[in-house]
Design an enzyme around this catalytic site. Structure first.
Site, PDB file in Angstrom:
ATOM      1  N   GLY A  28      12.103 -22.826   9.950  1.00  0.00           N
ATOM      2  CA  GLY A  28      10.343 -22.795   9.548  1.00  0.00           C
ATOM      3  C   GLY A  28       9.610 -23.322  10.952  1.00  0.00           C
ATOM      4  O   GLY A  28      10.485 -24.262  10.898  1.00  0.00           O
ATOM      5  N   HIS A  95       6.171 -20.788   7.297  1.00  0.00           N
ATOM      6  CA  HIS A  95       6.913 -19.685   7.342  1.00  0.00           C
ATOM      7  C   HIS A  95       8.153 -20.311   7.532  1.00  0.00           C
ATOM      8  O   HIS A  95       8.453 -21.102   7.614  1.00  0.00           O
ATOM      9  CB  HIS A  95       7.148 -19.353   8.978  1.00  0.00           C
ATOM     10  N   HIS A  97      12.479 -19.066   6.056  1.00  0.00           N
ATOM     11  CA  HIS A  97      13.567 -18.485   5.765  1.00  0.00           C
ATOM     12  C   HIS A  97      14.193 -18.603   4.308  1.00  0.00           C
ATOM     13  O   HIS A  97      15.116 -18.340   3.658  1.00  0.00           O
ATOM     14  CB  HIS A  97      14.929 -18.028   6.547  1.00  0.00           C
ATOM     15  N   ASP A 120      -0.853 -15.892 -11.150  1.00  0.00           N
ATOM     16  CA  ASP A 120      -1.757 -16.760 -11.461  1.00  0.00           C
ATOM     17  C   ASP A 120      -1.639 -17.718  -9.663  1.00  0.00           C
ATOM     18  O   ASP A 120      -2.661 -17.804  -9.133  1.00  0.00           O
ATOM     19  CB  ASP A 120      -1.120 -18.810 -11.065  1.00  0.00           C
ATOM     20  N   HIS A 169      12.952  -9.561   7.870  1.00  0.00           N
ATOM     21  CA  HIS A 169      12.781 -11.204   8.478  1.00  0.00           C
ATOM     22  C   HIS A 169      12.873 -11.897   7.951  1.00  0.00           C
ATOM     23  O   HIS A 169      13.963 -12.584   6.456  1.00  0.00           O
ATOM     24  CB  HIS A 169      11.200 -10.522   9.643  1.00  0.00           C
ATOM     25  N   TYR A 227      -9.924 -22.454 -14.359  1.00  0.00           N
ATOM     26  CA  TYR A 227      -8.625 -23.392 -14.598  1.00  0.00           C
ATOM     27  C   TYR A 227      -8.826 -24.937 -14.387  1.00  0.00           C
ATOM     28  O   TYR A 227      -9.407 -24.758 -12.572  1.00  0.00           O
ATOM     29  CB  TYR A 227      -7.371 -22.181 -14.032  1.00  0.00           C
TER      30      TYR A 227
HETATM   31 ZN   LIG Z   1      11.864 -16.998  10.990  1.00  0.00          ZN
END
Ligand SMILES: [Zn+2]
Length: 233
Positions: A28, A95, A97, A120, A169, A227
Site C-alpha cells: 500500500g 492504494h 490490496h 453515501d 490487481h 448532511y
Molecule cells: Zn498494488
C-alpha cells in the site's frame, strides 16, 4: 525539509491504512499533492510503516522528478502522478490490496451499489478497469496502470466516484486530501465486504433504487448537501 505539513499529512494517511487493518507488511501507499507548487509527497518504497518518519516521505514533481528525500519513492508513483494530472480536483491518492476490494478487482467485477452506505460515498458502481495488454505490461507498467484508470473514467466523474478497481490487481482511491483518500480506501473496503456478503446471501440482489441512491449521495455532496454540520468559513 520541503513541504513539512504535507509530508506529515501523508505519513498520517499511510498510518491510517495500518490502523484500519487495510495493509500487510509494506503493502500500500498514500500520496498527497500541493497544487500550488505541483509537488507530490508519497511513501518511500519498501519501508515498514512502524519505521516511517516525515523526513522519509519522498517529494517529487508532477513529472516524477525527485525534488526532496533520500529514499526511492513507492514504485506506484507514476500511477499516482497520472491520476493527479487527469483528475484536477483531487488532493490525495491511496492504494491498498485490502482483501475484499481486491477480491472484486480479481473477479473483474464492478462493485454494485447495493445500499445507502455505498451511495453515501460513491455515486454509482465502483468501476473496474480493462485488463492491460501484454505490451502495456512490458512497457511503462505503473504509468499505463494510471492511464487505464483514466480511460475507465472517460465518461465518469472522478469526484463523484473516488475509487476504481484495477483488473487483476487492487483498488486505487482518491479524495480532496491524503487523509480523505485513505478514508475512502477504508470505506471502499467496508462497502466491498458488504457487497460480497450481499451477493452470497442472495445471488439475485438488486442495486439500490436510483432515487434512494441519489438521495443519499446528494444529501452529502454537491450544492444542495445538508448532511452534517455547516462548515465555518
Ligand atoms: Zn498494488
Amino acid at each position: 525539509m520541503l513541504l513539512k505539513t504535507l509530508r506529515e499529512q501523508v505519513l498520517d494517511a499511510n498510518l491510517e491504512l495500518v490502523r484500519r487493518g487495510l495493509v500487510l507488511y509494506t503493502f500500500g501507499n498514500v500520496s498527497g499533492i500541493d497544487r500550488s507548487s505541483g509537488m507530490v509527497a508519497i511513501k518511500p518504497s519498501g519501508v515498514p510503516y512502524d519505521e516511517l518518519t516525515p523526513e522519509q516521505i519522498v517529494v517529487s514533481d508532477l513529472s516524477g522528478k525527485i525534488v526532496d528525500g533520500g529514499l526511492r519513492p513507492s514504485s506506484d508513483l507514476p500511477t499516482h502522478l497520472e491520476l493527479y494530472r487527469y483528475f484536477p480536483n483531487i488532493g490525495g491518492v491511496a492504494h491498498t490490496h485490502s482483501e475484499y476490494a481486491t477480491s472484486w478487482a480479481q473477479a473483474e467485477r464492478p462493485i454494485p451499489c447495493f445500499g445507502t452506505t455505498h451511495a453515501d460515498y460513491f455515486y454509482g458502481p465502483v468501476p473496474v478497469t480493462a485488463r492491460l495488454t501484454a505490451s502495456e505490461i512490458a512497457g511503462d507498467y505503473e504509468l499505463v496502470t494510471g492511464t487505464a484508470i483514466c480511460r475507465t473514467f472517460a465518461d465518469l466523474d472522478p469526484d463523484a466516484i473516488p475509487a476504481v478497481l484495477v483488473a487483476g490487481h487492487a483498488p486505487f482511491c482518491w479524495g480532496a486530501s491524503a487523509s480523505d483518500a485513505a478514508h475512502n480506501a477504508v470505506i471502499l473496503e467496508y462497502v466491498a465486504r458488504m457487497a460480497c456478503h450481499t451477493v452470497s446471501i442472495n445471488t439475485e440482489s438488486r442495486p439500490l433504487a436510483p432515487e434512494l441512491h441519489d438521495k443519499h449521495f446528494l444529501r452529502k455532496h454537491g450544492r444542495n448537501a445538508y448532511y452534517g454540520q455547516v462548515k465555518s468559513q
